[in-house]
Enzyme design. Structure first.
Site, PDB file in Angstrom:
ATOM      1  N   THR A 114     -13.368  37.590   5.932  1.00  0.00           N
ATOM      2  CA  THR A 114     -12.550  37.110   4.792  1.00  0.00           C
ATOM      3  C   THR A 114     -11.541  38.174   4.345  1.00  0.00           C
ATOM      4  O   THR A 114     -11.796  39.372   4.473  1.00  0.00           O
ATOM      5  CB  THR A 114     -13.413  36.757   3.561  1.00  0.00           C
ATOM      6  OG1 THR A 114     -14.423  35.833   3.947  1.00  0.00           O
ATOM      7  CG2 THR A 114     -12.622  36.204   2.403  1.00  0.00           C
ATOM      8  N   SER A 149     -12.131  36.983  11.243  1.00  0.00           N
ATOM      9  CA  SER A 149     -12.739  36.402  10.044  1.00  0.00           C
ATOM     10  C   SER A 149     -11.770  35.577   9.218  1.00  0.00           C
ATOM     11  O   SER A 149     -12.149  35.068   8.161  1.00  0.00           O
ATOM     12  CB  SER A 149     -13.307  37.524   9.174  1.00  0.00           C
ATOM     13  OG  SER A 149     -12.276  38.324   8.636  1.00  0.00           O
ATOM     14  N   THR A 208     -15.612  39.203  -0.802  1.00  0.00           N
ATOM     15  CA  THR A 208     -15.894  38.932   0.606  1.00  0.00           C
ATOM     16  C   THR A 208     -17.399  39.103   0.793  1.00  0.00           C
ATOM     17  O   THR A 208     -18.072  39.646  -0.074  1.00  0.00           O
ATOM     18  CB  THR A 208     -15.132  39.892   1.545  1.00  0.00           C
ATOM     19  OG1 THR A 208     -15.561  41.238   1.275  1.00  0.00           O
ATOM     20  CG2 THR A 208     -13.626  39.815   1.350  1.00  0.00           C
ATOM     21  N   GLY A 209     -17.895  38.674   1.947  1.00  0.00           N
ATOM     22  CA  GLY A 209     -19.329  38.813   2.193  1.00  0.00           C
ATOM     23  C   GLY A 209     -20.041  37.475   2.109  1.00  0.00           C
ATOM     24  O   GLY A 209     -19.405  36.417   2.218  1.00  0.00           O
ATOM     25  N   ARG A 215     -19.641  23.347   6.326  1.00  0.00           N
ATOM     26  CA  ARG A 215     -20.066  24.385   5.368  1.00  0.00           C
ATOM     27  C   ARG A 215     -18.856  24.943   4.620  1.00  0.00           C
ATOM     28  O   ARG A 215     -17.827  25.261   5.211  1.00  0.00           O
ATOM     29  CB  ARG A 215     -20.777  25.505   6.115  1.00  0.00           C
ATOM     30  CG  ARG A 215     -21.253  26.676   5.244  1.00  0.00           C
ATOM     31  CD  ARG A 215     -20.288  27.825   5.287  1.00  0.00           C
ATOM     32  NE  ARG A 215     -20.831  29.024   4.619  1.00  0.00           N
ATOM     33  CZ  ARG A 215     -20.110  30.109   4.339  1.00  0.00           C
ATOM     34  NH1 ARG A 215     -18.820  30.147   4.664  1.00  0.00           N
ATOM     35  NH2 ARG A 215     -20.646  31.146   3.746  1.00  0.00           N
ATOM     36  N   VAL A 216     -18.976  25.071   3.319  1.00  0.00           N
ATOM     37  CA  VAL A 216     -17.926  25.678   2.504  1.00  0.00           C
ATOM     38  C   VAL A 216     -18.513  26.930   1.852  1.00  0.00           C
ATOM     39  O   VAL A 216     -19.608  26.890   1.293  1.00  0.00           O
ATOM     40  CB  VAL A 216     -17.429  24.683   1.429  1.00  0.00           C
ATOM     41  CG1 VAL A 216     -16.494  25.359   0.451  1.00  0.00           C
ATOM     42  CG2 VAL A 216     -16.731  23.507   2.099  1.00  0.00           C
ATOM     43  N   GLY A 217     -17.782  28.027   1.936  1.00  0.00           N
ATOM     44  CA  GLY A 217     -18.253  29.273   1.336  1.00  0.00           C
ATOM     45  C   GLY A 217     -17.721  29.452  -0.070  1.00  0.00           C
ATOM     46  O   GLY A 217     -17.306  28.490  -0.730  1.00  0.00           O
ATOM     47  N   ASP A 218     -17.705  30.686  -0.516  1.00  0.00           N
ATOM     48  CA  ASP A 218     -17.247  30.976  -1.879  1.00  0.00           C
ATOM     49  C   ASP A 218     -15.719  31.066  -1.977  1.00  0.00           C
ATOM     50  O   ASP A 218     -15.143  30.872  -3.052  1.00  0.00           O
ATOM     51  CB  ASP A 218     -17.864  32.286  -2.396  1.00  0.00           C
ATOM     52  CG  ASP A 218     -17.578  33.473  -1.485  1.00  0.00           C
ATOM     53  OD1 ASP A 218     -17.343  33.278  -0.274  1.00  0.00           O
ATOM     54  OD2 ASP A 218     -17.606  34.619  -1.984  1.00  0.00           O
ATOM     55  N   GLY A 264     -21.049  34.312   1.186  1.00  0.00           N
ATOM     56  CA  GLY A 264     -20.543  33.366   0.203  1.00  0.00           C
ATOM     57  C   GLY A 264     -21.636  32.616  -0.528  1.00  0.00           C
ATOM     58  O   GLY A 264     -21.503  32.293  -1.711  1.00  0.00           O
ATOM     59  N   THR A 319     -10.162  32.635   4.527  1.00  0.00           N
ATOM     60  CA  THR A 319     -11.236  32.985   5.462  1.00  0.00           C
ATOM     61  C   THR A 319     -11.485  31.893   6.493  1.00  0.00           C
ATOM     62  O   THR A 319     -11.167  30.718   6.247  1.00  0.00           O
ATOM     63  CB  THR A 319     -12.543  33.215   4.676  1.00  0.00           C
ATOM     64  OG1 THR A 319     -13.538  33.740   5.543  1.00  0.00           O
ATOM     65  CG2 THR A 319     -13.071  31.928   4.064  1.00  0.00           C
TER      66      THR A 319
END
Ligand code: GLY
Length: 359
Positions: free
Chosen positions: A207, A87, A258-259, A235-238, A261, A225
């Site tokens: 993450t 991850s 984590t988790g 794609r961009v996460g949090d 996003g 992450t």
């Protein structure tokens, strides 16, 4: 001036006054935290459950006098370089085209600065690049090719981050996506309806977030992450978004996540965790309040079970200026790593909003 105008003015003034009261209350609470940390704080490092080695490394460096940000970055570098963590960094699961794309952010409490990179390819330690964005640019966030060029300008070498194990997991996912495309998993010559079996593939977010307070009460944090496995390219996460996947306020505390996003991006919960701590909540209570906020903000039926609960997981980690720490998740079963000065870190159970039923 009519009566209604006067009433409006009165309401405005009252609202301003109560706003001012709220501000001065939270300022005095923050000052209270500051006053209580004027002496020595017992350093603490917390992270997601994959950070046993990261928290131990960060604590060792803090005890040797390192800045907390250098310490947490050195900690998560271990996980970024670990091919067995699927991850984060090298060995992380790739996007839907089989390319590893990484996100990371850092925040340094004492200087009030932060930096981040998103969707960066071929660089093993995006957290180091995020720190350079903070220190060597007038920007906060660089993405994609620009982030890669910036990293190379600072001497980072491009490397293939896709391990053979991660490629094989991606290939199995790709071959089992649909019966109506041209990719086929290994199959028997007599088999029909081949290529639609996603049961083994849980959407994987992973993450590592790592936050620390040092002996002077200075705070810093990092999140890094490979993001959602098999995501749409770009794609961009949090994780690289300050306020969402990480937030640090040196007067109050540090928090990260984590988790899923996407859920956190819609609620910017790490900054909320810090604000809840400023209002007087403990780190665990603050994390739990953020989980409740995400649950109540989730309205899309596709993300909710029949009983209205979110079907996804988000976990928060936090430490305050006094060296108190905590973690909470939407669903039970999460664990987080903590080090309060020992050689070895330990795992503790995160508090939770909902208990996962055993199947
Ligand atoms: N929380 C990590 C991600 O959604 O990318």
């Amino acid at each position: 001036m009519g009566i209604s105008m006067k009433r409006r003015d009165f309401l405005k003034t009252a609202a301003l006054a109560s706003g001012a009261a709220l501000v001065s209350e939270s300022v005095s609470q923050a000052n209270g935290l500051l006053a209580q940390t004027k002496g020595i704080v017992k350093p603490v490092v917390v992270s997601s459950g994959n950070g046993l080695k990261a928290t131990a490394k960060a604590m060792e460096m803090i005890q040797q006098g390192s800045d907390a940000l250098d310490a947490v970055i050195a900690g998560v570098n271990i996980v970024e370089e670990d091919p067995n963590d699927r991850s984060v960094g090298f060995g992380g699961l790739p996007n839907e085209e089989g390319v590893v794309e990484l996100d990371s952010s850092v925040m340094h409490g004492p200087s009030g600065r932060g930096g981040a990179v998103a969707c960066i390819r071929n660089i093993k330690n995006p957290s180091k690049v995020a720190k350079l964005v903070m220190e060597r640019t007038d920007h906060v966030l660089l993405v994609g090719k620009g982030a890669l060029k910036f990293a190379k300008a600072h001497g980072f070498k491009e490397e293939d981050l896709l391990t053979d194990e991660a490629r094989q997991i991606w290939l199995r996912w790709k071959e089992n996506l649909s019966k109506s495309d041209d990719w086929l998993p290994p199959h028997d010559i007599n088999a029909k309806d081949i290529g639609e079996d996603l049961k083994p593939f849980v959407r994987h977010y992973g993450t590592i977030n790592c936050d620390a307070v040092d002996a002077n009460g200075n705070l810093s944090g990092v999140t890094t992450t490979s993001g959602l496995a098999f995501k749409i390219p770009g794609r961009v996460g949090d994780s690289p978004i300050l306020g969402a996947g990480l937030y640090v306020d040196n007067d109050v505390g540090a928090a990260g996540s984590t988790g899923r996003g996407e859920a956190n991006l819609l609620s910017c919960s790490s900054v909320m965790v810090v604000e809840y701590m400023r209002q007087g909540k403990s780190p665990t209570e603050a994390c739990l309040t953020a989980c409740k906020r995400i649950a109540s903000q989730t309205k899309e039926a596709r993300l909710l079970a029949d009983n209205g609960r979110p079907t996804f997981q988000v976990i928060f980690y936090a430490v305050n200026k006094r060296g108190e720490y905590g973690s909470a998740a939407i669903w039970s079963g999460a664990r987080f790593a903590v080090n309060t000065g020992e050689k070895e870190s330990r795992l503790e159970e995160s508090a939770y909003l909902h208990k996962r039923e055993r199947r």
